[in-house]
Design an enzyme around this catalytic site. Structure first.
Site, PDB file in Angstrom:
ATOM      1  N   HIS A 256       6.614  -7.909  -1.505  1.00  0.00           N
ATOM      2  CA  HIS A 256       5.438  -8.353  -2.318  1.00  0.00           C
ATOM      3  C   HIS A 256       5.307  -7.207  -3.199  1.00  0.00           C
ATOM      4  CE1 HIS A 256       4.004 -10.999   1.053  1.00  0.00           C
ATOM      5  NE2 HIS A 256       5.138 -11.752   0.477  1.00  0.00           N
TER       6      HIS A 256
ATOM      7  N   ASP B 197       0.706  -1.147   0.119  1.00  0.00           N
ATOM      8  CA  ASP B 197       0.107  -0.029  -0.113  1.00  0.00           C
ATOM      9  C   ASP B 197       0.816   1.199   0.124  1.00  0.00           C
ATOM     10  OD1 ASP B 197      -0.627  -0.694   3.538  1.00  0.00           O
ATOM     11  OD2 ASP B 197       0.853   0.227   2.628  1.00  0.00           O
TER      12      ASP B 197
ATOM     13  N   SER C 105      -0.587 -12.222   9.864  1.00  0.00           N
ATOM     14  CA  SER C 105      -1.133 -13.342  10.479  1.00  0.00           C
ATOM     15  C   SER C 105      -0.150 -14.564  10.129  1.00  0.00           C
ATOM     16  CB  SER C 105      -2.349 -13.915   9.335  1.00  0.00           C
ATOM     17  OG  SER C 105      -2.091 -13.804   8.288  1.00  0.00           O
TER      18      SER C 105
ATOM     19  N   CYS D 279       6.740  -5.487 -22.932  1.00  0.00           N
ATOM     20  CA  CYS D 279       8.067  -5.131 -22.838  1.00  0.00           C
ATOM     21  C   CYS D 279       9.016  -5.240 -21.684  1.00  0.00           C
ATOM     22  CB  CYS D 279       8.220  -3.635 -23.346  1.00  0.00           C
ATOM     23  SG  CYS D 279       7.612  -2.491 -22.174  1.00  0.00           S
TER      24      CYS D 279
ATOM     25  N   GLY E   8       1.357  -6.983  13.078  1.00  0.00           N
ATOM     26  CA  GLY E   8       0.166  -7.010  12.176  1.00  0.00           C
ATOM     27  C   GLY E   8       0.295  -8.186  10.868  1.00  0.00           C
TER      28      GLY E   8
ATOM     29  N   CYS F 201       0.549  -0.098 -21.338  1.00  0.00           N
ATOM     30  CA  CYS F 201       2.129   0.535 -21.264  1.00  0.00           C
ATOM     31  C   CYS F 201       2.162   1.601 -22.448  1.00  0.00           C
ATOM     32  CB  CYS F 201       3.187  -0.840 -21.479  1.00  0.00           C
ATOM     33  SG  CYS F 201       4.898  -0.294 -21.641  1.00  0.00           S
TER      34      CYS F 201
END
Ligand code: BV8
Ligand code: ZN
Length: 238
Positions: A118, A103, A188, A129, A186, A147
């Protein structure tokens, strides 16, 4: 298990600290977690949408999910937990923030060194490309986005079944191995290889301090488990 005073003592004595964050640290900013009650995407499970197959099958549906998340995240502000980690980075000779989150709230809060295991929801990859470029358009004017080369773009995140960015886990492991304290905040702890950093830290001799609303598979082995919201605990730790 230790408690807040024990955790504060370990942290005060540490010259090198590493932190792993998950969706829980952004919950108080209004960004729904993956597996929590306010589940990210009601009808689908993230594990079903955040995959190359889902994108190959229905790029529009996957982009509608990411576009809705981008719209939500664009309204979110970093919270006290994000800011506490920025403060900690200023005070510690060595501090590495390792995040599973895409985020961008750690960047917005002012964290300097961030290992994004990630990827980043504000970046796109071209399927033709291979270009990797930032795009903060909210909402997306066209779905799926393309793109400059005309190729269809995909979200710049790591999907289930995809390898993490080259060398990322190695760098994270170095930071954890050098740390006296490893904060796990935070998450799991069900997604690998990210969650593997927790037993890795234990075996490397770091004190593991977990901050979470619920028990996880690693709560029992944590040196200190602070049960509750990151926004409450982290400012007390710094
Ligand atoms: C790979 C980006 C190999 C996309 C994400 C079976 C067993 C073990 C592993 C596997 C398996 N089958 C498959 C695997 C591997 C798989 C995996 O781990 N699956 C899991 C589901 C079992 N992993 C992968 O596929 C990884 N790649 O292994 O590649 C490979 C190698 C070489 C060549 C080819 C392949 C890639 C995984 C990355 C997936 N991408 N995100 C996107 O965001 O759209 S993962 C996704 O889950 C997010 O990044 C999220 O951050 C992450 C983890 O979730 P959490 O962050 O922990 O969030 P969650 O909601 O689960 O928990 C929130 C926690 O916070 C809760 O505990 C809650 O109580 C707490 N909380 C809530 N509010 C607060 C709070 N705590 C404190 N304060 C609060 N206020
Ligand atoms: Zn391209």
């Amino acid at each position: 298990m230790g408690d807040l005073s024990q955790a504060r003592e370990w942290l005060a004595q540490a010259s090198s600290v590493a932190a792993l964050t998950g969706a829980g640290i952004s919950a108080e900013s209004g960004v729904p977690t993956f597996r929590g009650a306010g589940g990210l995407w009601k009808n689908y499970k993230p594990e079903e949408l955040a995959t190359p197959d889902a994108f190959a099958r229905d790029p529009r549906l996957v982009w509608e999910w990411y576009d809705s998340r981008r719209q939500l995240i664009a309204k979110a502000q970093p919270n006290a937990a994000h800011r506490a980690l920025v403060e900690m980075e200023k005070r510690k000779p060595r501090f590495t923030l390792i995040t599973q989150n895409v985020d961008g709230l750690h960047d917005l809060a002012g964290s300097g060194k961030i290992l994004k295991l990630h990827g980043d929801i504000w970046r796109m990859l071209c399927t033709q490309c291979g270009a990797n470029f930032p795009n903060r358009r909210v909402p997306l004017p066209k779905i799926p986005p393309h793109c400059a080369c005309g190729g269809m773009a995909r979200p710049g995140v790591v999907w289930f079944g995809e390898p993490l960015p080259e060398g990322m886990m190695k760098e994270a492991e170095h930071a954890v191995a050098a740390a006296q304290v490893f904060l796990v905040i935070g998450t799991s702890a069900v997604v690998y290889p990210a969650a593997g950093l927790i037993p890795f830290a234990k075996q490397a001799g770091a004190k593991v301090i977990e901050i979470n609303l619920e028990e996880t598979a690693y709560t029992a082995t944590a040196d200190c488990a602070l049960h509750g919201a990151a926004g409450d605990w982290l400012p007390q730790l710094v």
